[in-house]
Scaffold this motif. Structure first.
Motif, mmCIF file in Angstrom:
data_model
loop_
_atom_site.group_PDB
_atom_site.id
_atom_site.type_symbol
_atom_site.label_atom_id
_atom_site.label_comp_id
_atom_site.label_asym_id
_atom_site.label_seq_id
_atom_site.Cartn_x
_atom_site.Cartn_y
_atom_site.Cartn_z
ATOM 1 N N GLY A 138 0.786 -1.229 0.000
ATOM 2 C CA GLY A 138 0.000 0.000 0.000
ATOM 3 C C GLY A 138 0.818 1.279 0.000
ATOM 4 O O GLY A 138 0.253 2.368 0.014
ATOM 5 N N GLU A 139 2.156 1.162 0.015
ATOM 6 C CA GLU A 139 2.977 2.369 0.001
ATOM 7 C C GLU A 139 3.763 2.463 -1.297
ATOM 8 O O GLU A 139 4.310 1.469 -1.762
ATOM 9 N N SER A 140 3.844 3.679 -1.828
ATOM 10 C CA SER A 140 4.554 3.859 -3.084
ATOM 11 C C SER A 140 6.036 3.523 -2.909
ATOM 12 O O SER A 140 6.658 3.895 -1.920
ATOM 13 N N ILE A 141 6.587 2.780 -3.865
ATOM 14 C CA ILE A 141 8.024 2.475 -3.801
ATOM 15 C C ILE A 141 8.752 3.197 -4.932
ATOM 16 O O ILE A 141 9.873 2.847 -5.293
ATOM 17 N N LYS A 142 8.101 4.208 -5.470
ATOM 18 C CA LYS A 142 8.721 4.969 -6.550
ATOM 19 C C LYS A 142 9.999 5.641 -6.036
ATOM 20 O O LYS A 142 9.991 6.262 -4.977
ATOM 21 N N GLY A 143 11.079 5.508 -6.764
ATOM 22 C CA GLY A 143 12.329 6.166 -6.398
ATOM 23 C C GLY A 143 13.106 5.463 -5.296
ATOM 24 O O GLY A 143 14.221 5.859 -4.975
ATOM 25 N N LEU A 144 12.530 4.422 -4.713
ATOM 26 C CA LEU A 144 13.246 3.678 -3.659
ATOM 27 C C LEU A 144 14.308 2.803 -4.319
ATOM 28 O O LEU A 144 13.999 2.008 -5.202
ATOM 29 N N PRO A 145 15.593 2.959 -3.912
ATOM 30 C CA PRO A 145 16.635 2.146 -4.557
ATOM 31 C C PRO A 145 16.453 0.659 -4.237
ATOM 32 O O PRO A 145 15.848 0.316 -3.221
ATOM 33 N N PRO A 146 16.998 -0.210 -5.116
ATOM 34 C CA PRO A 146 16.804 -1.655 -4.947
ATOM 35 C C PRO A 146 17.182 -2.154 -3.544
ATOM 36 O O PRO A 146 16.497 -2.997 -2.985
ATOM 37 N N TYR A 147 18.269 -1.593 -2.985
ATOM 38 C CA TYR A 147 18.748 -2.162 -1.719
ATOM 39 C C TYR A 147 17.851 -1.822 -0.532
ATOM 40 O O TYR A 147 18.043 -2.356 0.549
ATOM 41 N N LYS A 148 16.879 -0.911 -0.757
ATOM 42 C CA LYS A 148 15.962 -0.592 0.339
ATOM 43 C C LYS A 148 14.628 -1.314 0.212
ATOM 44 O O LYS A 148 13.735 -1.098 1.011
ATOM 45 N N ARG A 149 14.489 -2.159 -0.831
ATOM 46 C CA ARG A 149 13.214 -2.827 -1.037
ATOM 47 C C ARG A 149 13.249 -4.215 -0.417
ATOM 48 O O ARG A 149 14.245 -4.918 -0.516
ATOM 49 N N ARG A 150 12.128 -4.616 0.195
ATOM 50 C CA ARG A 150 12.094 -5.921 0.852
ATOM 51 C C ARG A 150 11.713 -7.016 -0.145
ATOM 52 O O ARG A 150 10.826 -7.821 0.079
ATOM 53 N N VAL A 151 12.375 -6.957 -1.291
ATOM 54 C CA VAL A 151 12.177 -8.008 -2.286
ATOM 55 C C VAL A 151 13.553 -8.507 -2.706
ATOM 56 O O VAL A 151 14.536 -7.785 -2.603
ATOM 57 N N ASN A 152 13.631 -9.748 -3.123
ATOM 58 C CA ASN A 152 14.893 -10.284 -3.635
ATOM 59 C C ASN A 152 14.645 -10.972 -4.969
ATOM 60 O O ASN A 152 13.543 -11.406 -5.254
ATOM 61 N N THR A 153 15.718 -11.022 -5.756
ATOM 62 C CA THR A 153 15.592 -11.517 -7.125
ATOM 63 C C THR A 153 16.455 -12.754 -7.349
ATOM 64 O O THR A 153 17.578 -12.810 -6.857
ATOM 65 N N VAL A 154 15.916 -13.706 -8.086
ATOM 66 C CA VAL A 154 16.736 -14.793 -8.624
ATOM 67 C C VAL A 154 16.941 -14.454 -10.096
ATOM 68 O O VAL A 154 15.986 -14.421 -10.862
ATOM 69 N N PHE A 155 18.190 -14.154 -10.449
ATOM 70 C CA PHE A 155 18.464 -13.631 -11.784
ATOM 71 C C PHE A 155 18.496 -14.738 -12.827
ATOM 72 O O PHE A 155 18.763 -15.895 -12.520
ATOM 73 N N GLN A 156 18.284 -14.296 -14.059
ATOM 74 C CA GLN A 156 18.169 -15.239 -15.165
ATOM 75 C C GLN A 156 19.400 -16.132 -15.279
ATOM 76 O O GLN A 156 19.294 -17.327 -15.433
ATOM 77 N N LYS A 157 20.586 -15.494 -15.223
ATOM 78 C CA LYS A 157 21.800 -16.312 -15.310
ATOM 79 C C LYS A 157 22.447 -16.404 -13.931
ATOM 80 O O LYS A 157 23.663 -16.436 -13.797
ATOM 81 N N TYR A 158 21.615 -16.404 -12.927
ATOM 82 C CA TYR A 158 21.999 -16.607 -11.520
ATOM 83 C C TYR A 158 22.777 -15.438 -10.924
ATOM 84 O O TYR A 158 22.569 -15.080 -9.774
ATOM 85 N N ALA A 159 23.715 -14.842 -11.676
ATOM 86 C CA ALA A 159 24.492 -13.707 -11.186
ATOM 87 C C ALA A 159 25.124 -13.990 -9.831
ATOM 88 O O ALA A 159 25.130 -13.146 -8.937
ATOM 89 N N LEU A 160 25.657 -15.196 -9.671
ATOM 90 C CA LEU A 160 26.359 -15.514 -8.422
ATOM 91 C C LEU A 160 27.695 -14.779 -8.412
ATOM 92 O O LEU A 160 28.246 -14.461 -9.461
ATOM 93 N N PHE A 161 28.209 -14.522 -7.208
ATOM 94 C CA PHE A 161 29.487 -13.817 -7.104
ATOM 95 C C PHE A 161 30.626 -14.818 -7.312
ATOM 96 O O PHE A 161 30.823 -15.704 -6.478
ATOM 97 N N PRO A 162 31.377 -14.675 -8.402
ATOM 98 C CA PRO A 162 32.395 -15.695 -8.693
ATOM 99 C C PRO A 162 33.550 -15.684 -7.695
ATOM 100 O O PRO A 162 34.259 -16.670 -7.576
ATOM 101 N N HIS A 163 33.736 -14.559 -6.968
ATOM 102 C CA HIS A 163 34.871 -14.482 -6.055
ATOM 103 C C HIS A 163 34.528 -15.014 -4.670
ATOM 104 O O HIS A 163 35.380 -15.012 -3.785
#
Lengths: 363, 285
Positions: free
Chosen positions: A66-91
Motif C-alpha cells: 500500500g505504500e509507493s516504492i517509486k524512487g526507492l533504490p533496490p537495496y531498500k526494497r524488501r524483495v529479492n531476485t533470482v536472476f536469469q543467469k543466476y548472477a552468483l558472485f564468482p569471487h
C-alpha cells in the motif's frame, strides 16, 4: 480476501520513446505464486525489474504493502531476485554467496552460520558451503541463487526465467521444488517465464502479456479454458482459432455450421473468434451425417499423442490430437460438444490482424 | 623413431610456434644466460675468466642498495598514483557509450604514438625553470617553482608514461564484468559503497593485478626518462645499470646489478600471481 502485496497503478514504461509497458494495472496477493507469461520482448522482465527497483516507471505508480516504492533504490526494497543467469558472485564460495545479504545487514556470525546452513539444507546442498561457484553444475548454481535470495526472508521473491538454462528433466524437478518452497515458506513469488507449461504447472495466477499489455489475468485453468482473446488462446497450448458469428446466446456459427455453445452475453450477430482445443476433438473414421468431415493431410508422432492435421471439406484446416493413428489421406469426421467450444470477443489485438485471420480462414 | 617425431612436429600446428620459440631462444634466453655468466665471473689477468661472487656481493652493498630501494619506492609511488588515477577513469570509460569511450581511450593512448624520448624532452621544456609553466607563473606574479630534477618530476614522468598501461587492463575487465552481479549485490541490500567494496573491486582484481604489473615493472626498470627529469641527484636502478655498461664498461658488475633486478622481478611476479588466483592477469605475465 488476501491482502494485496503489490499494486501496479497505470504503469507505463518507455525506452527512447518506445513504449514497452502500457497502462499496467495489476495486483499481486500475499502468498500468491503469480507468473508473468509471454513471448520475449513482451515486457514481462521489465515489469519484474520495476518491482526490484532496477527500472523506474515512466508514468504511473507501484505500491508495496500500500505504500509507493517509486524512487526507492533496490537495496531498500524488501524483495529479492533470482536472476536469469543466476548472477552468483564468482569471487565468493557457496556459503559466502548465500551469506552476502545477511553480512550486509551485520547479523552476528553464529546466526548467519545457522541460517545459511538451514538454507543449504532447504535447497538440498548441505555440505556444499566451501565449494567454488565455478565448480558447481547449472542446477546447483540455480539452487545457490535461490538460497541466496530466500535467506533474506523477502516479502516477495522475484524469479526471472530461473529454469531457462536447465535441461527438461531437471527443470520439471525444480518446478515442483520451487512450488513446495513457496508453499512451505509462505512467500509471494513473482515468476517470469515464456514457457506456458511451466506457468500452468506452478502458478496460482497467470498474467499473460504481449506487446507491453496484460492480455489476461487469472488462474491457470481459466487462462487455458477461457482464453479472452486469440493471442492468449494461441500462446497457451495449441488451438484451432476460427472466425465466426454469435447468432444469439448459446448459439454460434462457424466453419459453415451452427453449434450450440455455453457462451452468452454477446450482441446478436456479433463477429467473434472461436477456440477449439485440439485434444477436445474426438476424431473418428465412422463418419455420420452430423459430422464435420475432412481428409488427413499430415500426421506427426509426438510421444503421448499424434498431432494430426485435417483439411476440412469446408475449407478450414483443423489441428487434432489423438492417441490413435490416422494415415495421410484417411477420410475422417468429428462433432463438437458445447463445452469444447470457447467463444471470444474479437480483441484490439485481433482487429489489427483481421486481414491475416481472414486470409487464413479462407484458405 | 626420431624422424617420425620431427615430422610429427612439422605436420602439426605446433610448427607455427617455431619462429617465436627461435626468437625467444636467441633474444631472451641467450642474453639471460650471458647476463648470469657475466654476473658470476670476472676477467682475470691475461683475459682469463674466473668464477666469483664478488660482483654480486658488491651489488648488494649499501651504496647500490640505496639506489635499488629508491627505485622500488619511486616505482611503487608511481604505480599507486597510476592506480588511483586510472581506476576511476577505467570505470567511467566502461560505463560510457561505446563510441564515446572509443574516442576517449584514443586520447589516452595518443601520447603513446609518439616516441617517449620526444615526449620527455617536451616535458623538460615545459617544466624548466625558464619553461612555459614557470613563465606563466611569473606573469601571474608567482615565484618560479623548481620542477625539474626533483623526486616529484621523476614520479610525474613515470605516471605520465605508464598510466595507459594501468587504464587499459582495468577497463577491459570492467567491460567484461557481468553487471548482473552488481545488480545482485544491490538486490541483496548493499548500497553503492558496499557494492563497490564487496563486489566491484574484488571482481576487477584481475585488471588491477595486470595494471600494477604493467606499470610497476617498467617503472622500476626505466632509464633515460628518470635521468632527463630527475637529473643525477636521483639516480634510478635502470640508469645505474646503463651507466655501468656504457660509461664504466663494467659488464660483469652491470650484469650482477641486472641479476638483482631479475630477482626482484621474479619475486614481484610471484606475488602478483598469488594475488590473482583466477589468472585473469596471468595472460599478461
Amino acid at each position: 480476501m488476501s491482502e494485496h502485496i503489490i499494486d501496479f497503478l497505470g504503469v507505463y514504461k518507455e525506452y527512447d520513446g518506445v513504449e514497452v509497458l502500457s497502462n499496467i494495472n495489476l495486483y499481486i496477493r500475499q502468498n500468491e505464486f503469480l507468473t508473468l507469461l509471454g513471448p520475449s520482448g513482451c515486457g514481462k522482465t521489465t515489469l519484474l525489474r520495476i518491482i526490484a527497483g532496477f527500472e523506474e516507471p515512466t508514468r504511473g505508480d507501484v505500491h508495496l504493502f500500500g505504500e509507493s516504492i517509486k524512487g526507492l533504490p533496490p537495496y531498500k526494497r524488501r524483495v529479492n531476485t533470482v536472476f536469469q543467469k543466476y548472477a552468483l558472485f564468482p569471487h565468493l564460495n557457496v556459503f559466502d554467496n548465500i551469506a552476502f545479504g545477511l553480512k550486509i545487514k551485520k547479523m552476528d556470525k553464529t546466526a548467519i552460520k545457522k541460517k545459511v546452513d538451514d538454507m543449504l539444507r532447504l535447497v538440498g546442498l548441505s555440505g556444499y558451503g566451501d565449494r567454488d561457484i565455478a565448480k558447481l553444475s547449472g542446477g546447483q548454481q540455480q539452487r545457490v541463487a535461490i538460497a541466496r535470495a530466500l535467506v533474506n526472508e523477502p516479502e516477495v521473491l522475484l524469479l526471472d526465467e530461473p529454469l531457462g538454462a536447465l535441461d527438461l528433466k531437471f527443470r520439471q524437478e525444480m518446478q515442483l521444488e520451487l512450488k513446495r518452497m513457496q508453499k512451505s515458506l509462505g512467500i509471494t513469488f513473482v515468476y517470469v517465464t515464456h514457457d506456458q507449461e511451466e506457468a500452468l504447472t506452478m502458478s496460482d495466477a497467470i498474467a499473460v502479456m504481449n506487446d507491453g499489455v496484460i492480455q489476461q489475468l487469472g488462474p491457470p485453468e481459466q487462462i487455458y479454458n477461457e482464453p479472452r482473446n486469440s493471442f492468449v488462446a494461441d500462446f497457451i497450448g495449441e488451438s484451432n482459432i476460427i472466425r465466426g458469428i454469435m447468432k444469439r446466446d448459446y448459439f454460434v456459427h462457424f466453419a459453415d455450421n451452427d453449434f450450440v455453445c455455453l457462451d452468452r452475453g454477446f450482441n446478436e450477430n456479433e463477429p467473434v473468434q472461436v477456440v477449439v482445443r485440439p485434444e477436445d476433438i474426438n476424431i473418428t473414421k465412422n463418419i455420420t451425417d452430423d459430422m464435420i468431415t475432412g481428409t488427413v493431410s499430415s500426421t506427426l508422432f509426438m510421444g503421448v499423442h499424434y498431432e494430426i492435421r485435417v483439411q476440412g471439406d469446408n475449407g478450414f484446416e483443423w489441428l487434432v490430437h489423438s492417441t490413435d493413428f490416422y494415415d495421410v489421406g484417411d477420410r475422417v469426421g468429428f462433432t463438437l460438444e458445447p463445452d469444447d467450444i470457447h467463444v471470444m470477443e474479437v480483441s484490439q489485438y485481433d482487429k489489427m490482424r483481421t486481414d491475416d485471420a481472414a486470409a487464413g480462414a479462407s484458405q | 623413431m626420431k624422424n617420425r617425431q620431427i615430422s610429427g612436429v612439422i605436420n602439426s600446428r605446433k610448427v607455427f610456434a617455431l619462429p617465436y620459440v627461435a626468437w625467444i631462444a636467441i633474444f631472451t634466453v641467450a642474453p639471460l644466460i650471458l647476463i648470469l655468466l657475466y654476473a658470476f665471473t670476472d676477467t682475470g689477468s691475461g683475459g682469463v675468466m674466473i668464477l666469483t661472487a664478488e660482483n654480486l656481493a658488491r651489488a648488494f652493498s649499501p651504496l647500490y642498495m640505496t639506489v635499488f630501494w629508491r627505485s622500488v619506492l619511486m616505482a611503487l609511488i608511481a604505480t599507486a598514483v597510476c592506480l588511483l588515477l586510472g581506476y576511476p577513469v577505467a570505470y567511467m570509460l566502461s560505463r560510457m557509450k561505446q563510441s564515446r569511450a572509443a574516442i576517449l581511450s584514443i586520447l589516452f593512448i595518443l601520447p603513446m604514438w609518439m616516441n617517449f624520448l620526444l615526449r620527455t624532452y617536451a616535458w623538460r621544456a615545459l617544466l624548466d625553470n625558464a619553461g612555459i609553466i614557470n613563465q606563466g607563473l611569473m606573469a601571474l606574479g608567482i615565484e618560479p617553482v623548481q620542477f625539474l630534477y626533483t623526486e616529484g618530476a621523476i614520479i610525474f614522468g613515470l605516471v605520465y608514461n605508464f598510466l595507459p598501461f594501468m587504464i587499459l587492463p582495468i577497463y577491459s575487465v570492467f567491460q567484461k564484468m557481468d553487471t548482473s552481479c552488481i545488480q545482485a549485490a544491490q538486490d541483496l541490500g548493499a548500497n553503492k559503497w558496499q557494492t563497490f567494496w564487496r563486489v566491484t573491486l574484488p571482481l576487477s582484481k584481475g585488471g588491477i593485478v595486470s595494471g600494477v604489473t604493467m606499470v610497476f615493472m617498467p617503472a622500476m626498470t626505466t632509464f633515460v626518462i628518470t635521468r632527463l627529469l630527475g637529473g643525477s641527484h636521483f639516480m634510478m636502478y635502470g640508469d645505474l645499470i646503463e651507466m655501468e655498461f656504457l660509461l664504466m664498461s663494467e659488464w660483469n658488475f652491470g650484469s650482477a646489478l641486472a641479476v638483482v633486478m631479475l630477482i626482484l622481478t621474479i619475486l614481484f611476479m610471484w606475488l602478483m600471481r598469488k594475488y590473482d588466483k583466477e589468472g585473469e592477469g596471468g595472460a599478461l605475465l
